[in-house]
Motif scaffolding. Structure first.
Motif, PDB file in Angstrom:
ATOM      1  N   UNK A  97       0.835  -1.205   0.000  1.00  0.00           N
ATOM      2  CA  UNK A  97       0.000   0.000   0.000  1.00  0.00           C
ATOM      3  C   UNK A  97       0.871   1.258   0.000  1.00  0.00           C
ATOM      4  N   UNK A  98       1.928   1.250   0.814  1.00  0.00           N
ATOM      5  CA  UNK A  98       2.831   2.403   0.840  1.00  0.00           C
ATOM      6  C   UNK A  98       3.513   2.582  -0.517  1.00  0.00           C
ATOM      7  N   UNK A  99       3.886   1.476  -1.155  1.00  0.00           N
ATOM      8  CA  UNK A  99       4.520   1.550  -2.472  1.00  0.00           C
ATOM      9  C   UNK A  99       3.564   2.146  -3.497  1.00  0.00           C
ATOM     10  N   UNK A 100       2.299   1.756  -3.439  1.00  0.00           N
ATOM     11  CA  UNK A 100       1.305   2.307  -4.380  1.00  0.00           C
ATOM     12  C   UNK A 100       1.122   3.810  -4.149  1.00  0.00           C
ATOM     13  N   UNK A 101       1.189   4.234  -2.902  1.00  0.00           N
ATOM     14  CA  UNK A 101       1.086   5.670  -2.615  1.00  0.00           C
ATOM     15  C   UNK A 101       2.295   6.420  -3.156  1.00  0.00           C
ATOM     16  N   UNK A 102       3.457   5.787  -3.114  1.00  0.00           N
ATOM     17  CA  UNK A 102       4.645   6.414  -3.694  1.00  0.00           C
ATOM     18  C   UNK A 102       4.542   6.462  -5.217  1.00  0.00           C
ATOM     19  N   UNK A 103       3.950   5.425  -5.822  1.00  0.00           N
ATOM     20  CA  UNK A 103       3.688   5.471  -7.258  1.00  0.00           C
ATOM     21  C   UNK A 103       2.797   6.660  -7.611  1.00  0.00           C
ATOM     22  N   UNK A 104       1.806   6.894  -6.775  1.00  0.00           N
ATOM     23  CA  UNK A 104       0.897   8.028  -7.007  1.00  0.00           C
ATOM     24  C   UNK A 104       1.652   9.346  -6.891  1.00  0.00           C
ATOM     25  N   UNK A 105       2.547   9.432  -5.924  1.00  0.00           N
ATOM     26  CA  UNK A 105       3.357  10.638  -5.758  1.00  0.00           C
ATOM     27  C   UNK A 105       4.250  10.865  -6.970  1.00  0.00           C
ATOM     28  N   UNK A 106       4.926   9.809  -7.427  1.00  0.00           N
ATOM     29  CA  UNK A 106       5.801   9.917  -8.598  1.00  0.00           C
ATOM     30  C   UNK A 106       4.992  10.313  -9.830  1.00  0.00           C
ATOM     31  N   UNK A 107       3.779   9.777  -9.956  1.00  0.00           N
ATOM     32  CA  UNK A 107       2.932  10.112 -11.093  1.00  0.00           C
ATOM     33  C   UNK A 107       2.481  11.561 -11.074  1.00  0.00           C
ATOM     34  N   UNK A 108       2.197  12.091  -9.883  1.00  0.00           N
ATOM     35  CA  UNK A 108       1.795  13.494  -9.774  1.00  0.00           C
ATOM     36  C   UNK A 108       2.926  14.408 -10.214  1.00  0.00           C
ATOM     37  N   UNK A 109       4.142  14.103  -9.775  1.00  0.00           N
ATOM     38  CA  UNK A 109       5.301  14.887 -10.216  1.00  0.00           C
ATOM     39  C   UNK A 109       5.517  14.764 -11.721  1.00  0.00           C
ATOM     40  N   UNK A 110       5.370  13.545 -12.243  1.00  0.00           N
ATOM     41  CA  UNK A 110       5.566  13.334 -13.671  1.00  0.00           C
ATOM     42  C   UNK A 110       4.545  14.107 -14.493  1.00  0.00           C
ATOM     43  N   UNK A 111       3.288  14.140 -14.036  1.00  0.00           N
ATOM     44  CA  UNK A 111       2.250  14.877 -14.758  1.00  0.00           C
ATOM     45  C   UNK A 111       2.558  16.370 -14.768  1.00  0.00           C
ATOM     46  N   UNK A 112       3.016  16.884 -13.623  1.00  0.00           N
ATOM     47  CA  UNK A 112       3.371  18.296 -13.541  1.00  0.00           C
ATOM     48  C   UNK A 112       4.485  18.638 -14.528  1.00  0.00           C
ATOM     49  N   UNK A 113       5.515  17.782 -14.571  1.00  0.00           N
ATOM     50  CA  UNK A 113       6.637  18.026 -15.479  1.00  0.00           C
ATOM     51  C   UNK A 113       6.208  17.868 -16.930  1.00  0.00           C
ATOM     52  N   UNK A 114       5.379  16.873 -17.212  1.00  0.00           N
ATOM     53  CA  UNK A 114       4.952  16.615 -18.585  1.00  0.00           C
ATOM     54  C   UNK A 114       4.324  17.857 -19.207  1.00  0.00           C
ATOM     55  N   UNK A 115       3.335  18.422 -18.532  1.00  0.00           N
ATOM     56  CA  UNK A 115       2.618  19.555 -19.111  1.00  0.00           C
ATOM     57  C   UNK A 115       3.428  20.856 -19.016  1.00  0.00           C
ATOM     58  N   UNK A 116       4.179  21.007 -17.920  1.00  0.00           N
ATOM     59  CA  UNK A 116       4.967  22.229 -17.774  1.00  0.00           C
ATOM     60  C   UNK A 116       6.098  22.284 -18.801  1.00  0.00           C
TER      61      UNK A 116
END
Length: 325
Positions: A57-76
């Motif tokens: 569960x903690x690993x999945x939450x870290x995946x979500x965190x990494x994805x949020x950062x990736x989305x921010x970088x992708x569009x920016x």
């Protein structure tokens, strides 16, 4: 010059809504929540062994965190490099890698398997390397300008801290796979240290770097809106609290840290609303979107704070699930 009296109409309603959501988050956090079930007392000898489900569960939450950062970088990066007319073909690289990181992060968020995934691992490693190389490119861009590290170049040259956001996405994603791959009966560890403490320290450092980048750009804007002070005050406080939790004594009460991280996550989402309002206030507003989107405040940038706050919350979960931390 007329004194700024705050947004009106739809902008005022939008800010009011984000303020209400933030207040609701504060109120919910102060009533306790998950931390209330983890008093600051030493664990009993009869405490059950670590659960692999909690590590997953903690690993999945870290995946979500990494994805949020990736989305921010992708569009920016897409907007910023489009503004630079993709003068260097390497400017496509962060768009491709951040898109890949976002895809594997989404996969990891829904993957309940307790084992690391080779493709996700490879993408996260590639993303981290691209972040480091991108930082070198941006530093080189500033160094090549007359005067080098003067305010003019720091304001309008390639943003020095931006590539590290995708690097952090890769690093946190790589950590998520290590946490997921924890053997049954053991607590997650990274580099021989408790995983929660390592991730907490990395997330806190990332918040400080992101704050420096936001502070530079808001300083360029002369902090003309009082809300522009939030990204340079809230995240450092969250980083300090998270670092203290990561390096401090075991089994301490971390409710305040959790409360502040949640507030920082909300602030990141709210920042997107503020930046969208800023774009709409430029000449011709959204009718001149092609120009205003390129020259106005970057709408995709603030969620980087949300991604790092989510990583900090995952780190706290790991600390609380570890009887020795």
């Amino acid at each position: 010059m007329a004194r700024y009296k705050g947004p009106r109409g739809a902008a005022g309603w939008a800010l009011g809504l984000t303020g209400a959501l933030t207040a609701a988050c504060f109120a919910a956090a102060t009533r306790g929540g998950r931390m209330a079930r983890h008093p600051a007392t030493p664990p009993r000898a009869s405490e059950p062994p670590p659960s692999p489900e909690k590590a997953t569960l903690a690993a999945r939450r870290l995946n979500r965190s990494a994805g949020t950062l990736a989305a921010s970088v992708l569009f920016d990066s897409a907007v910023e490099h489009y503004r630079g007319d993709f003068e260097n073909r390497a400017m496509y690289t962060p768009i491709v890698t951040s898109a890949l990181a976002l895809a594997v992060s989404a996969h990891g968020t829904f993957d309940k398997s307790p084992a690391a995934h080779k493709i996700r691992d490879g993408v996260y490693l590639l993303t981290g390397v691209v972040g480091l190389i991108g930082t070198g490119f941006h530093v080189w861009n500033v160094v090549q300008k007359p005067g080098r590290f003067i305010w003019q170049n720091l304001f309008y040259g390639a943003p020095l801290g931006a590539p590290m956001a995708i690097g952090l996405s890769g690093l946190l994603g790589f950590f998520s796979e290590r946490v997921r791959d924890t053997p049954i009966g053991q607590t997650p560890r990274l580099f021989g240290l408790p995983a929660g403490r390592v991730i907490g320290a990395v997330s806190g450092a990332g918040m400080v770097g992101t704050t420096a980048e936001a502070g530079l750009l808001h300083f360029r804007g002369s902090f003309h809106d009082p809300f522009m002070a939030l990204p340079v005050t809230m995240p450092p406080a969250a980083a300090a609290a998270l670092t203290n939790a990561s390096l401090g004594a075991a089994r301490t009460d971390r409710r305040l840290t959790r409360w502040w991280l949640r507030a920082t996550a909300i602030m990141g989402v709210s920042g997107t609303v503020f930046h969208a309002i800023g774009v709409g206030r430029d000449m011709d507003g959204w009718r001149n979107i092609q120009q205003n989107l390129l020259n106005g405040p970057p709408i995709p940038a603030p969620p980087a704070f949300t991604g790092l706050a989510l990583a900090g919350l995952a780190a706290l979960d790991l600390m609380e699930d570890d009887s020795d931390v």
